[in-house]
Write a protein that holds these residues in place. Structure first.
Motif, PDB file in Angstrom:
ATOM      1  N   GLU A 242     -77.006   8.285  43.996  1.00  0.00           N
ATOM      2  CA  GLU A 242     -76.295   8.988  42.926  1.00  0.00           C
ATOM      3  C   GLU A 242     -74.889   8.407  42.837  1.00  0.00           C
ATOM      4  OE1 GLU A 242     -75.923  13.084  44.308  1.00  0.00           O
ATOM      5  OE2 GLU A 242     -75.791  12.308  46.318  1.00  0.00           O
ATOM      6  N   GLY A 243     -74.206   8.652  41.739  1.00  0.00           N
ATOM      7  CA  GLY A 243     -72.811   8.256  41.633  1.00  0.00           C
ATOM      8  C   GLY A 243     -72.535   6.950  40.934  1.00  0.00           C
TER       9      GLY A 243
ATOM     10  N   PRO B 168     -68.817   5.471  39.173  1.00  0.00           N
ATOM     11  CA  PRO B 168     -68.513   5.184  40.578  1.00  0.00           C
ATOM     12  C   PRO B 168     -67.094   5.534  41.008  1.00  0.00           C
ATOM     13  CG  PRO B 168     -68.788   3.146  39.342  1.00  0.00           C
ATOM     14  CD  PRO B 168     -69.193   4.263  38.439  1.00  0.00           C
TER      15      PRO B 168
ATOM     16  N   TRP C 265     -67.155   9.145  41.801  1.00  0.00           N
ATOM     17  CA  TRP C 265     -67.967   9.401  42.991  1.00  0.00           C
ATOM     18  C   TRP C 265     -67.194   9.029  44.254  1.00  0.00           C
ATOM     19  CZ3 TRP C 265     -70.544   6.581  46.888  1.00  0.00           C
ATOM     20  CH2 TRP C 265     -71.545   7.286  47.574  1.00  0.00           C
TER      21      TRP C 265
ATOM     22  N   PRO D 245     -64.306  12.303  45.666  1.00  0.00           N
ATOM     23  CA  PRO D 245     -64.773  13.686  45.578  1.00  0.00           C
ATOM     24  C   PRO D 245     -63.605  14.670  45.719  1.00  0.00           C
ATOM     25  CG  PRO D 245     -65.331  12.755  47.715  1.00  0.00           C
ATOM     26  CD  PRO D 245     -64.771  11.633  46.879  1.00  0.00           C
TER      27      PRO D 245
ATOM     28  N   ARG E  54     -69.401   8.040  51.581  1.00  0.00           N
ATOM     29  CA  ARG E  54     -69.020   6.961  50.659  1.00  0.00           C
ATOM     30  C   ARG E  54     -68.780   5.661  51.422  1.00  0.00           C
ATOM     31  NH1 ARG E  54     -70.106  11.777  48.321  1.00  0.00           N
ATOM     32  NH2 ARG E  54     -69.086  12.099  46.325  1.00  0.00           N
TER      33      ARG E  54
END
Length: 170
Positions: free
Chosen positions: A39-40, A44, A47, A50, A84
């Motif tokens: 996801e993300g 990006p 993402w 956060p 991440r």
């Protein structure tokens, strides 16, 4: 943690706002190569930032962002989450992933935070890295996406006292 670099020396340093575009582009490349993240990648930069972000680092090689790691957590909580985390395939031989993890461990130790993470079971190389660095598997869960997809995942906790490898020369 690390000084200036020359040539092909890897630098781990705090992420700046100016790093986001390069980190986002690297994330998309990693997604295309490895399927991470699941996801993300449609946004990006968002993402990578956060709402619970405490701090983040980049790995830089020859002036190019080749990796990223972040620690997130809630105010007042004594646990942070390593997330991440990614490294471009062509930069992995420089131990960028390990050094980003060590930076997160040092940060958590300095902040007196326990550090945990979640990794999808499909990401076998990441699981091997966490285990090699002394992280302990603590359980299994299902990672659910907003779109309804779900993936089996494992949870890990960082070693109690990180090794001094992150302090070694960069």
């Amino acid at each position: 943690m690390n000084g200036s670099t020359s040539g092909n020396e890897l630098l781990i340093r705090p992420r700046t706002t100016g790093d986001l575009a390069q980190a986002a582009a690297a994330l998309v490349t990693v997604h295309e190569a490895d399927g991470y993240p699941v996801e993300g990648v449609e946004d990006p930069e968002a993402w990578l930032s956060p709402s619970e972000l405490l701090t983040a680092w980049v790995a830089e090689l020859s002036g190019r962002v080749v990796g990223h790691a972040a620690v997130s957590g809630m105010d007042g909580c004594r646990t942070g989450t390593l997330e991440r985390l990614f490294v471009l395939p062509d930069a992995r031989r420089h131990r960028a992933g390990e050094r980003l993890i060590r930076a997160a461990e040092e940060y958590a130790q300095a902040q007196k935070l326990a550090l945990e993470l979640e990794v999808l079971t499909k990401d076998e190389a990441a699981i091997r890295l966490y285990k090699r660095l002394g992280w302990t598997e603590t359980g299994q869960r299902t990672h659910r996406l907003d779109i309804g997809d779900s993936y089996p995942a494992l949870t890990f906790v960082a070693p109690k006292v990180p090794t001094s490898q992150a302090r070694s020369s960069g």
